[in-house]
Design a protein around this motif. Structure first.
Motif, PDB file in Angstrom:
ATOM      1  N   SER A  29     -33.842 -34.747  -9.406  1.00  0.00           N
ATOM      2  CA  SER A  29     -32.712 -35.302  -8.998  1.00  0.00           C
ATOM      3  C   SER A  29     -32.945 -37.005  -9.245  1.00  0.00           C
ATOM      4  CB  SER A  29     -32.344 -35.413  -7.178  1.00  0.00           C
ATOM      5  OG  SER A  29     -31.666 -36.363  -6.834  1.00  0.00           O
ATOM      6  N   GLU A  30     -34.071 -37.399  -8.840  1.00  0.00           N
ATOM      7  CA  GLU A  30     -34.731 -38.811  -9.011  1.00  0.00           C
ATOM      8  C   GLU A  30     -34.644 -39.273 -10.655  1.00  0.00           C
ATOM      9  OE1 GLU A  30     -38.541 -39.145  -6.984  1.00  0.00           O
ATOM     10  OE2 GLU A  30     -37.618 -38.876  -5.247  1.00  0.00           O
ATOM     11  N   LEU A  31     -35.366 -38.190 -11.408  1.00  0.00           N
ATOM     12  CA  LEU A  31     -35.329 -38.418 -12.792  1.00  0.00           C
ATOM     13  C   LEU A  31     -34.051 -38.632 -13.480  1.00  0.00           C
ATOM     14  CD1 LEU A  31     -38.597 -36.348 -13.321  1.00  0.00           C
ATOM     15  CD2 LEU A  31     -38.385 -38.742 -13.802  1.00  0.00           C
ATOM     16  N   MET A  32     -33.030 -37.745 -13.000  1.00  0.00           N
ATOM     17  CA  MET A  32     -31.866 -37.590 -13.449  1.00  0.00           C
ATOM     18  C   MET A  32     -30.936 -38.941 -13.237  1.00  0.00           C
ATOM     19  SD  MET A  32     -30.443 -33.573 -13.085  1.00  0.00           S
ATOM     20  CE  MET A  32     -28.906 -33.942 -13.552  1.00  0.00           C
ATOM     21  N   TRP A  33     -31.424 -39.467 -12.083  1.00  0.00           N
ATOM     22  CA  TRP A  33     -31.042 -40.771 -11.879  1.00  0.00           C
ATOM     23  C   TRP A  33     -31.003 -41.763 -12.606  1.00  0.00           C
ATOM     24  CZ3 TRP A  33     -31.102 -43.236  -6.273  1.00  0.00           C
ATOM     25  CH2 TRP A  33     -29.965 -44.208  -5.813  1.00  0.00           C
ATOM     26  N   GLU A  34     -32.767 -41.915 -12.838  1.00  0.00           N
ATOM     27  CA  GLU A  34     -33.266 -42.819 -13.530  1.00  0.00           C
ATOM     28  C   GLU A  34     -33.228 -42.774 -15.168  1.00  0.00           C
ATOM     29  OE1 GLU A  34     -37.554 -42.586 -12.607  1.00  0.00           O
ATOM     30  OE2 GLU A  34     -37.065 -42.734 -10.564  1.00  0.00           O
ATOM     31  N   ARG A  35     -33.065 -41.705 -15.678  1.00  0.00           N
ATOM     32  CA  ARG A  35     -33.147 -41.409 -16.981  1.00  0.00           C
ATOM     33  C   ARG A  35     -32.049 -40.661 -17.537  1.00  0.00           C
ATOM     34  NH1 ARG A  35     -39.304 -38.920 -17.495  1.00  0.00           N
ATOM     35  NH2 ARG A  35     -40.118 -40.707 -16.402  1.00  0.00           N
ATOM     36  N   TYR A  37     -30.011 -36.570 -17.655  1.00  0.00           N
ATOM     37  CA  TYR A  37     -30.562 -35.170 -17.843  1.00  0.00           C
ATOM     38  C   TYR A  37     -31.022 -35.083 -19.162  1.00  0.00           C
ATOM     39  CZ  TYR A  37     -29.753 -30.237 -18.904  1.00  0.00           C
ATOM     40  OH  TYR A  37     -30.053 -28.969 -19.042  1.00  0.00           O
ATOM     41  N   ALA A  38     -30.593 -35.584 -20.249  1.00  0.00           N
ATOM     42  CA  ALA A  38     -30.847 -35.489 -21.651  1.00  0.00           C
ATOM     43  C   ALA A  38     -32.356 -36.028 -21.650  1.00  0.00           C
ATOM     44  CB  ALA A  38     -30.171 -36.047 -22.685  1.00  0.00           C
ATOM     45  N   ASP A  39     -32.591 -37.211 -21.188  1.00  0.00           N
ATOM     46  CA  ASP A  39     -34.053 -37.741 -21.177  1.00  0.00           C
ATOM     47  C   ASP A  39     -35.020 -37.301 -20.213  1.00  0.00           C
ATOM     48  OD1 ASP A  39     -33.058 -38.932 -23.589  1.00  0.00           O
ATOM     49  OD2 ASP A  39     -32.648 -40.699 -22.257  1.00  0.00           O
ATOM     50  N   THR A  40     -34.555 -36.148 -19.396  1.00  0.00           N
ATOM     51  CA  THR A  40     -35.593 -35.512 -18.540  1.00  0.00           C
ATOM     52  C   THR A  40     -36.217 -34.322 -19.014  1.00  0.00           C
ATOM     53  OG1 THR A  40     -34.786 -36.901 -16.456  1.00  0.00           O
ATOM     54  CG2 THR A  40     -35.988 -35.064 -16.092  1.00  0.00           C
ATOM     55  N   SER A  41     -37.418 -34.159 -19.097  1.00  0.00           N
ATOM     56  CA  SER A  41     -37.942 -32.885 -19.628  1.00  0.00           C
ATOM     57  C   SER A  41     -38.588 -31.994 -18.298  1.00  0.00           C
ATOM     58  CB  SER A  41     -38.938 -33.046 -20.639  1.00  0.00           C
ATOM     59  OG  SER A  41     -40.077 -33.522 -19.975  1.00  0.00           O
ATOM     60  N   PRO A  42     -38.543 -30.580 -18.441  1.00  0.00           N
ATOM     61  CA  PRO A  42     -39.599 -29.948 -17.487  1.00  0.00           C
ATOM     62  C   PRO A  42     -40.913 -30.572 -17.249  1.00  0.00           C
ATOM     63  CG  PRO A  42     -38.270 -28.371 -18.641  1.00  0.00           C
ATOM     64  CD  PRO A  42     -38.081 -29.907 -19.519  1.00  0.00           C
ATOM     65  N   ARG A  43     -41.715 -30.957 -18.535  1.00  0.00           N
ATOM     66  CA  ARG A  43     -42.914 -31.430 -18.117  1.00  0.00           C
ATOM     67  C   ARG A  43     -42.915 -32.940 -17.196  1.00  0.00           C
ATOM     68  NH1 ARG A  43     -47.019 -32.943 -22.947  1.00  0.00           N
ATOM     69  NH2 ARG A  43     -48.756 -33.842 -21.661  1.00  0.00           N
ATOM     70  N   ASP A  44     -41.678 -33.665 -17.322  1.00  0.00           N
ATOM     71  CA  ASP A  44     -41.590 -34.705 -16.790  1.00  0.00           C
ATOM     72  C   ASP A  44     -41.443 -34.396 -15.186  1.00  0.00           C
ATOM     73  OD1 ASP A  44     -41.343 -36.306 -18.921  1.00  0.00           O
ATOM     74  OD2 ASP A  44     -39.300 -36.400 -19.025  1.00  0.00           O
ATOM     75  N   VAL A  45     -40.630 -33.550 -14.876  1.00  0.00           N
ATOM     76  CA  VAL A  45     -40.722 -33.009 -13.409  1.00  0.00           C
ATOM     77  C   VAL A  45     -42.024 -32.397 -13.119  1.00  0.00           C
ATOM     78  CG1 VAL A  45     -39.304 -31.474 -12.008  1.00  0.00           C
ATOM     79  CG2 VAL A  45     -38.112 -32.350 -13.938  1.00  0.00           C
ATOM     80  N   ARG A  46     -42.603 -31.500 -13.626  1.00  0.00           N
ATOM     81  CA  ARG A  46     -43.832 -31.081 -13.208  1.00  0.00           C
ATOM     82  C   ARG A  46     -44.832 -32.209 -13.073  1.00  0.00           C
ATOM     83  NH1 ARG A  46     -43.048 -27.538 -17.589  1.00  0.00           N
ATOM     84  NH2 ARG A  46     -44.892 -28.292 -18.548  1.00  0.00           N
ATOM     85  N   GLU A  47     -45.007 -33.231 -13.894  1.00  0.00           N
ATOM     86  CA  GLU A  47     -45.944 -34.263 -13.708  1.00  0.00           C
ATOM     87  C   GLU A  47     -45.589 -35.043 -12.470  1.00  0.00           C
ATOM     88  OE1 GLU A  47     -45.994 -36.276 -17.508  1.00  0.00           O
ATOM     89  OE2 GLU A  47     -47.286 -34.833 -18.347  1.00  0.00           O
ATOM     90  N   ARG A  48     -44.515 -35.470 -12.307  1.00  0.00           N
ATOM     91  CA  ARG A  48     -44.007 -36.144 -11.053  1.00  0.00           C
ATOM     92  C   ARG A  48     -44.089 -35.628  -9.698  1.00  0.00           C
ATOM     93  NH1 ARG A  48     -39.059 -40.359 -10.596  1.00  0.00           N
ATOM     94  NH2 ARG A  48     -40.374 -41.420 -12.281  1.00  0.00           N
ATOM     95  N   SER A  49     -43.712 -34.348  -9.727  1.00  0.00           N
ATOM     96  CA  SER A  49     -43.630 -33.341  -8.574  1.00  0.00           C
ATOM     97  C   SER A  49     -45.303 -32.888  -8.323  1.00  0.00           C
ATOM     98  CB  SER A  49     -42.705 -32.401  -8.858  1.00  0.00           C
ATOM     99  OG  SER A  49     -43.284 -31.432  -9.660  1.00  0.00           O
ATOM    100  N   LYS A  87     -34.120 -25.488 -17.395  1.00  0.00           N
ATOM    101  CA  LYS A  87     -33.996 -26.951 -17.117  1.00  0.00           C
ATOM    102  C   LYS A  87     -32.570 -26.886 -16.543  1.00  0.00           C
ATOM    103  CE  LYS A  87     -33.316 -31.318 -19.148  1.00  0.00           C
ATOM    104  NZ  LYS A  87     -33.300 -32.270 -20.643  1.00  0.00           N
ATOM    105  N   ARG A  88     -31.760 -26.286 -17.168  1.00  0.00           N
ATOM    106  CA  ARG A  88     -30.271 -26.599 -16.620  1.00  0.00           C
ATOM    107  C   ARG A  88     -30.157 -25.811 -15.207  1.00  0.00           C
ATOM    108  NH1 ARG A  88     -25.442 -22.541 -18.552  1.00  0.00           N
ATOM    109  NH2 ARG A  88     -23.712 -23.903 -18.575  1.00  0.00           N
ATOM    110  N   ASP A  89     -30.745 -24.838 -14.658  1.00  0.00           N
ATOM    111  CA  ASP A  89     -30.868 -24.227 -13.395  1.00  0.00           C
ATOM    112  C   ASP A  89     -31.354 -25.498 -12.650  1.00  0.00           C
ATOM    113  OD1 ASP A  89     -29.979 -21.836 -14.225  1.00  0.00           O
ATOM    114  OD2 ASP A  89     -31.874 -21.274 -14.734  1.00  0.00           O
ATOM    115  N   LEU A  90     -32.399 -26.008 -13.035  1.00  0.00           N
ATOM    116  CA  LEU A  90     -32.995 -26.989 -11.998  1.00  0.00           C
ATOM    117  C   LEU A  90     -31.820 -28.108 -11.967  1.00  0.00           C
ATOM    118  CD1 LEU A  90     -35.346 -28.321 -10.376  1.00  0.00           C
ATOM    119  CD2 LEU A  90     -36.248 -28.747 -12.349  1.00  0.00           C
ATOM    120  N   ALA A  91     -31.335 -28.454 -13.023  1.00  0.00           N
ATOM    121  CA  ALA A  91     -30.409 -29.643 -12.821  1.00  0.00           C
ATOM    122  C   ALA A  91     -29.002 -29.567 -12.165  1.00  0.00           C
ATOM    123  CB  ALA A  91     -30.217 -29.911 -14.433  1.00  0.00           C
ATOM    124  N   LEU A  92     -28.846 -28.009 -12.316  1.00  0.00           N
ATOM    125  CA  LEU A  92     -27.637 -27.926 -11.217  1.00  0.00           C
ATOM    126  C   LEU A  92     -27.907 -27.981  -9.813  1.00  0.00           C
ATOM    127  CD1 LEU A  92     -26.014 -24.727 -12.969  1.00  0.00           C
ATOM    128  CD2 LEU A  92     -24.723 -26.772 -12.404  1.00  0.00           C
TER     129      LEU A  92
END
Length: 197
Positions: A12-18, A20-32, A46-51
């Motif tokens: 949610s935070e990454l999609m707000w900042e960047r 959907y297109a510029d957020t990778s699963p790796r970005d999510v794993r690293e931050r979380s 990634k789409r399931d997580l984005a939903l």
């Protein structure tokens, strides 16, 4: 917080900042800090997580819009909603998604965004109808057109603020919308001029 919720919050935070297109699963794993196995256990794609993250962002947006549906004076509720403190330089969590080409081109991802705006619009239409019925706005105003206008002012205000990296245009847009609403009250233009003087 469990790993599923942590992943949703992080996406949610990454999609707000960047977006959907510029957020990778790796970005999510690293931050979380959540491992790959756990991530794919909860969200195969990634789409399931984005939903899930979009639904979370919508859940954050709708309580703010629901203040329009609260009891009390309709114009006071409109003013409170328009002028509620917001971080203009971050923009709208949901509106941001309309600027992401991958979201726009995916009907499944776009559907919750469209639904959120439709729900917010219904709240605007209801409170504007109440304001007209209470004599706070002139008869003959179209509450549906006015709802779209006020929503566009907020979303457009975010765009102007972000483009200029200054919250001033957002605040000016909201204040301008409120001034226009006041002139739409019975005897409003004279009242607004007297108020300014």
């Amino acid at each position: 917080m469990d790993s599923r919720q942590l992943l949703v919050d992080t996406m949610s935070e990454l999609m707000w900042e960047r977006g959907y297109a510029d957020t990778s699963p790796r970005d999510v794993r690293e931050r979380s800090g959540v491992g790959q196995g756990s991530m794919y256990h909860h969200f195969p794609t990634k789409r399931d997580l984005a939903l899930a993250a979009l639904e979370r962002n919508i859940a954050d947006l709708l309580p703010a819009a629901s203040e329009l549906d609260a009891p009390g004076d309709p114009m006071a509720r409109i003013e409170a909603h328009l002028m509620r403190p917001r971080d203009a330089l971050k923009g709208c969590k949901v509106g941001r998604m309309t600027q992401d080409p991958q979201v726009r081109e995916d009907p499944v991802l776009l559907a919750p965004v469209a639904r959120a705006f439709a729900q917010a619009r219904l709240s605007w239409v209801r409170v504007l109808r109440e304001a007209i019925a209470a004599g706070e706005l002139r008869d003959g105003l179209d509450p549906e057109q006015l709802a779209n206008t006020l929503m566009a002012v907020l979303q457009g205000g975010y765009v102007l603020a972000i483009a200029q990296q200054d919250p001033g245009p957002f605040d000016d847009a909201r204040a301008g919308a409120l001034a226009l609403l006041r002139t739409a009250a019975p005897g409003g233009l004279a009242h607004e001029n007297n108020r300014r003087n």
